[in-house]
Design a protein around this motif. Sequence first.
Motif, PDB file in Angstrom:
ATOM      1  N   GLY A 303      13.408 100.298  67.628  1.00 33.72           N
ATOM      2  CA  GLY A 303      14.270 100.090  68.792  1.00 33.72           C
ATOM      3  C   GLY A 303      15.377 101.121  68.887  1.00 33.72           C
ATOM      4  O   GLY A 303      15.154 102.335  68.771  1.00 33.72           O
ATOM      5  N   THR A 304      16.589 100.619  69.066  1.00 30.93           N
ATOM      6  CA  THR A 304      17.743 101.510  69.191  1.00 30.93           C
ATOM      7  C   THR A 304      17.914 102.379  67.952  1.00 30.93           C
ATOM      8  O   THR A 304      18.265 103.562  68.058  1.00 30.93           O
ATOM      9  CB  THR A 304      18.999 100.642  69.434  1.00 30.93           C
ATOM     10  OG1 THR A 304      18.889 100.107  70.753  1.00 30.93           O
ATOM     11  CG2 THR A 304      20.274 101.421  69.309  1.00 30.93           C
ATOM     12  N   SER A 305      17.669 101.817  66.781  1.00 29.04           N
ATOM     13  CA  SER A 305      17.829 102.609  65.551  1.00 29.04           C
ATOM     14  C   SER A 305      16.836 103.771  65.530  1.00 29.04           C
ATOM     15  O   SER A 305      17.121 104.845  64.997  1.00 29.04           O
ATOM     16  CB  SER A 305      17.631 101.725  64.322  1.00 29.04           C
ATOM     17  OG  SER A 305      18.618 100.725  64.291  1.00 29.04           O
ATOM     18  N   SER A 350      18.676 100.972  60.056  1.00 31.12           N
ATOM     19  CA  SER A 350      18.564  99.604  60.565  1.00 31.12           C
ATOM     20  C   SER A 350      19.942  98.959  60.593  1.00 31.12           C
ATOM     21  O   SER A 350      20.610  98.888  59.565  1.00 31.12           O
ATOM     22  CB  SER A 350      17.628  98.785  59.666  1.00 31.12           C
ATOM     23  OG  SER A 350      17.615  97.432  60.068  1.00 31.12           O
ATOM     24  N   GLN A 351      20.359  98.535  61.760  1.00 29.39           N
ATOM     25  CA  GLN A 351      21.644  97.845  61.887  1.00 29.39           C
ATOM     26  C   GLN A 351      21.681  96.636  60.971  1.00 29.39           C
ATOM     27  O   GLN A 351      22.586  96.465  60.158  1.00 29.39           O
ATOM     28  CB  GLN A 351      21.836  97.422  63.354  1.00 29.39           C
ATOM     29  CG  GLN A 351      23.152  96.762  63.707  1.00 29.39           C
ATOM     30  CD  GLN A 351      23.327  95.334  63.260  1.00 29.39           C
ATOM     31  OE1 GLN A 351      24.361  94.998  62.677  1.00 29.39           O
ATOM     32  NE2 GLN A 351      22.340  94.487  63.468  1.00 29.39           N
ATOM     33  N   SER A 352      20.664  95.791  61.092  1.00 34.05           N
ATOM     34  CA  SER A 352      20.652  94.522  60.358  1.00 34.05           C
ATOM     35  C   SER A 352      20.263  94.703  58.901  1.00 34.05           C
ATOM     36  O   SER A 352      20.656  93.920  58.047  1.00 34.05           O
ATOM     37  CB  SER A 352      19.644  93.571  61.001  1.00 34.05           C
ATOM     38  OG  SER A 352      18.339  94.140  60.952  1.00 34.05           O
ATOM     39  N   GLY A 353      19.453  95.721  58.631  1.00 33.72           N
ATOM     40  CA  GLY A 353      18.897  95.868  57.280  1.00 33.72           C
ATOM     41  C   GLY A 353      17.865  94.802  56.966  1.00 33.72           C
ATOM     42  O   GLY A 353      17.468  94.627  55.815  1.00 33.72           O
ATOM     43  N   THR A 355      15.077  94.191  59.414  1.00 24.66           N
ATOM     44  CA  THR A 355      13.925  94.339  60.299  1.00 24.66           C
ATOM     45  C   THR A 355      12.644  94.434  59.464  1.00 24.66           C
ATOM     46  O   THR A 355      12.497  95.343  58.635  1.00 24.66           O
ATOM     47  CB  THR A 355      14.113  95.579  61.195  1.00 24.66           C
ATOM     48  OG1 THR A 355      15.272  95.356  61.985  1.00 24.66           O
ATOM     49  CG2 THR A 355      12.914  95.821  62.088  1.00 24.66           C
ATOM     50  N   VAL A 401      22.709  90.881  71.406  1.00 22.29           N
ATOM     51  CA  VAL A 401      21.357  91.309  71.020  1.00 22.29           C
ATOM     52  C   VAL A 401      21.165  92.803  71.294  1.00 22.29           C
ATOM     53  O   VAL A 401      20.507  93.514  70.535  1.00 22.29           O
ATOM     54  CB  VAL A 401      20.300  90.449  71.756  1.00 22.29           C
ATOM     55  CG1 VAL A 401      18.929  91.095  71.686  1.00 22.29           C
ATOM     56  CG2 VAL A 401      20.256  89.057  71.134  1.00 22.29           C
ATOM     57  N   ALA A 402      21.762  93.300  72.367  1.00 22.19           N
ATOM     58  CA  ALA A 402      21.643  94.731  72.669  1.00 22.19           C
ATOM     59  C   ALA A 402      22.553  95.517  71.726  1.00 22.19           C
ATOM     60  O   ALA A 402      23.759  95.273  71.667  1.00 22.19           O
ATOM     61  CB  ALA A 402      22.035  94.980  74.115  1.00 22.19           C
ATOM     62  N   LYS A 488      18.333  99.798  77.040  1.00 17.35           N
ATOM     63  CA  LYS A 488      19.457  98.888  77.327  1.00 17.35           C
ATOM     64  C   LYS A 488      19.220  98.174  78.644  1.00 17.35           C
ATOM     65  O   LYS A 488      19.378  96.959  78.743  1.00 17.35           O
ATOM     66  CB  LYS A 488      20.790  99.650  77.420  1.00 17.35           C
ATOM     67  CG  LYS A 488      21.411 100.127  76.152  1.00 17.35           C
ATOM     68  CD  LYS A 488      21.852  99.050  75.191  1.00 17.35           C
ATOM     69  CE  LYS A 488      20.743  98.615  74.301  1.00 17.35           C
ATOM     70  NZ  LYS A 488      20.518  99.219  73.058  1.00 17.35           N
ATOM     71  N   GLU A 491      16.108  95.608  78.531  1.00 15.59           N
ATOM     72  CA  GLU A 491      16.161  94.428  77.663  1.00 15.59           C
ATOM     73  C   GLU A 491      17.151  93.364  78.133  1.00 15.59           C
ATOM     74  O   GLU A 491      16.961  92.197  77.851  1.00 15.59           O
ATOM     75  CB  GLU A 491      16.400  94.798  76.197  1.00 15.59           C
ATOM     76  CG  GLU A 491      17.783  95.244  75.849  1.00 15.59           C
ATOM     77  CD  GLU A 491      17.960  95.501  74.353  1.00 15.59           C
ATOM     78  OE1 GLU A 491      17.360  94.792  73.535  1.00 15.59           O
ATOM     79  OE2 GLU A 491      18.733  96.418  74.012  1.00 15.59           O
ATOM     80  N   LYS A 606      18.089  89.371  67.863  1.00 15.99           N
ATOM     81  CA  LYS A 606      18.684  90.622  67.398  1.00 15.99           C
ATOM     82  C   LYS A 606      17.990  91.165  66.158  1.00 15.99           C
ATOM     83  O   LYS A 606      17.774  92.353  66.022  1.00 15.99           O
ATOM     84  CB  LYS A 606      20.166  90.416  67.113  1.00 15.99           C
ATOM     85  CG  LYS A 606      20.861  91.726  66.806  1.00 15.99           C
ATOM     86  CD  LYS A 606      22.347  91.607  66.925  1.00 15.99           C
ATOM     87  CE  LYS A 606      23.009  92.954  66.764  1.00 15.99           C
ATOM     88  NZ  LYS A 606      22.719  93.872  67.889  1.00 15.99           N
ATOM     89  N   VAL A 608      14.757  91.279  63.954  1.00 15.21           N
ATOM     90  CA  VAL A 608      13.328  90.963  64.074  1.00 15.21           C
ATOM     91  C   VAL A 608      12.731  90.908  62.668  1.00 15.21           C
ATOM     92  O   VAL A 608      12.283  91.906  62.123  1.00 15.21           O
ATOM     93  CB  VAL A 608      12.613  91.991  64.972  1.00 15.21           C
ATOM     94  CG1 VAL A 608      11.151  91.608  65.165  1.00 15.21           C
ATOM     95  CG2 VAL A 608      13.304  92.069  66.329  1.00 15.21           C
TER      96      VAL A 608
HETATM   97  O1  M6R Z   1      18.526  95.813  63.002  1.00 13.18           O
HETATM   98  P1  M6R Z   1      17.721  96.975  63.428  1.00 13.18           P
HETATM   99  O2  M6R Z   1      18.542  98.174  63.761  1.00 13.18           O
HETATM  100  O3  M6R Z   1      16.626  97.331  62.474  1.00 13.18           O
HETATM  101  O4  M6R Z   1      17.020  96.517  64.779  1.00 13.18           O
HETATM  102  C1  M6R Z   1      16.079  97.320  65.425  1.00 13.18           C
HETATM  103  C2  M6R Z   1      15.760  96.795  66.797  1.00 13.18           C
HETATM  104  O5  M6R Z   1      15.225  95.508  66.724  1.00 13.18           O
HETATM  105  C3  M6R Z   1      16.979  96.781  67.710  1.00 13.18           C
HETATM  106  O6  M6R Z   1      17.576  98.037  67.798  1.00 13.18           O
HETATM  107  C4  M6R Z   1      16.586  96.322  69.125  1.00 13.18           C
HETATM  108  O7  M6R Z   1      15.759  97.276  69.734  1.00 13.18           O
HETATM  109  C5  M6R Z   1      17.825  96.038  69.972  1.00 13.18           C
HETATM  110  N1  M6R Z   1      17.627  94.857  70.736  1.00 13.18           N
HETATM  111  C6  M6R Z   1      18.144  97.149  70.918  1.00 13.18           C
HETATM  112  O8  M6R Z   1      19.246  96.897  71.709  1.00 13.18           O
END
Ligand code: M6R
Length: 611
Positions: A303-305, A350-353, A355, A401-402, A488, A491, A606, A608
């Motif tokens: 995704g965004t990452s 990865s934002q969440s770490g 995914t 979520v975005a 953006k 979604e 947010k 996955v």
């Molecule tokens: O936590 P992550 O960065 O690994 O998440 C990756 C994507 O699921 C995340 O960026 C998703 O595409 C967002 N909803 C985008 O706004």
Amino acid sequence: MCGIVGIALEMGEAAPILVEGLKRLEYRGYDSAGVAIVGERGVSVVKGVGTVDDLERRFGVSALSGGTGIGHTRWATHGGVTDVNAHPHTDCSDRVAVVHNGVIDNFAELRRALEGRGHVLRSDTDTEVIPHLVEEGLSSGLAPIQALARAVSMLEGSYAIAAVVSGRREIVVARRGSPLVLGIGEGGNMCASDVAAMLHFTNRYIPLEDGEVAEITPERVRIWTVGPRGEMTPVEREPREVDWTASMADKGPYDHFMLKEIYEQPSAIERTLSQAEVYSDRAVDLLLSTIDSGGRVVFAAAGTSYHASLVGKYLLARLAGIQAESYVASEFEDWAIPHLREGDLVFAISQSGETADVLIATRAARKLGARVLAMVNVPGSTLAREADEVLYMGAGPEVGVAATKTYTSQVAMLTHLTARLALRLGRGGNRAGEIADWLPEIPKIVEARLEEMDRLSKRYVGEVVSHHSVFFLGRGVNLATSLEGALKLKEISYIHAEGFPGGEYKHGPLALISRDTPAVAILPREERLRRLMVGNIMEVRARGAKVIVVKADGGEAPAEMEFPAAPEGLPEELTPIPFIVPLQLLAYRAAVALGRDPDKPRNLAKSVTVI
Ligand code: M6R
């Protein structure tokens, strides 16, 4: 996906703390919610379709009495979105209540066996087998933690589980493949899917590892690893502290978290740049040792990452002369793994770490002898724990979520890193130095233009929401900006949006262009690219489409609407950060204008954590 929270208190009521935690976990799923509280008359369960606010309105959850409880917010995998399928699930006698995040692969066999032994299961979920397995353990005289350990030894698949039992003050939890952290507080202890859900109670946490169970009482937390037949071996692990505060995860005066997080970008980027000072030397060392030994740098992200990784790939080539590769994490096993070698470096973003696709990619890479450099935002996350080296972004909790502030933080960190690497390698000439000098100005540049970009996005949003499709054109490093701008918009507003390289248009997508398909063009600063993009804009306008241009001051382009998002003179390599901001705002304003909830887009979560 789903969010889990639990608390065991010495004194006081668990329910209000659970509700607060659930609100912070709603980004993980929000089709249904529920809580179970252990009170004087057993376990009370309330649950149903809808958000945590809906649950509160329907059942007055906060008024439930009891010091121990668990809660859940659901993103449906097995079983439709119904009240019955909402968690918690209970056993035959309603003495055991369980919440679960993940997927139990062998639930059908387990369910058949349980029904054969006389159990009555009421939902269509995979989760419901768990309370019945725990029930059997309790009936044979095991303590709740032993009963859970025995139950999980029979499960195949992924899970984070929290369970409570009537008449008991403890929560018992287990983890394999889905995140779970234990919170160490004063007068009680917690568990949750992430640390942000516990900040209103504590900032001290212990990550639970795969294959472990834990017992959380009001006084202490104990952890064990579980063997194949449920045998338990104690584990000692010290708590860590996160420097996030509860107010960082609050909406404050903003209507939505997404808007708050867009406006927080100047401070988030500033924090990222100071984090970069702390962490980047070791990351640069790892990159250098990889290159010196002939290894390659391969990005994996979703995704965004993934869009941030494209900027990283561009900058590595442009500034440091390093040819990296970048793969969408879900394709990594098929496209990257076959030619990955020992000594290569997987750069996972990865934002969440958490995914799942990213974790699968990095685990497969490590098996081949590759090392992993991770960039994450959430402390204590699985990717951070499994990587050889970690770059913490420091953007603070992101609830919408975005992804917004975490994208610009990722890009800022990558820019810092690549400029520093280029300088260490003696490559990139003055360019790397120039970029390193400009980088600390970026938070001020974004701050100075935020209000104006928002004002313009409100003015232009009518053009976007009155059509069914919007196309985004980018070139060079801002190809990533066009992809991210389109993601953006689609979604959160559900308007069809696609990002394209400007030059690729004529090879097919131009057939879609008409007066009904407005376009957003990201105008490059470099003269060669600018001219090419102007040509693309002319082609689109010739077919009747209106064009919104994102540009730096002084950039000339024939368009009906424009966002002057950066000062003249800002190096092209730094434009992805200020250029994405108006597109985040445009998407936000479009979602609001259409009556969508930008923080909770339909079908999405947010984090996955399933594949
Ligand atoms: O936590 P992550 O960065 O690994 O998440 C990756 C994507 O699921 C995340 O960026 C998703 O595409 C967002 N909803 C985008 O706004």
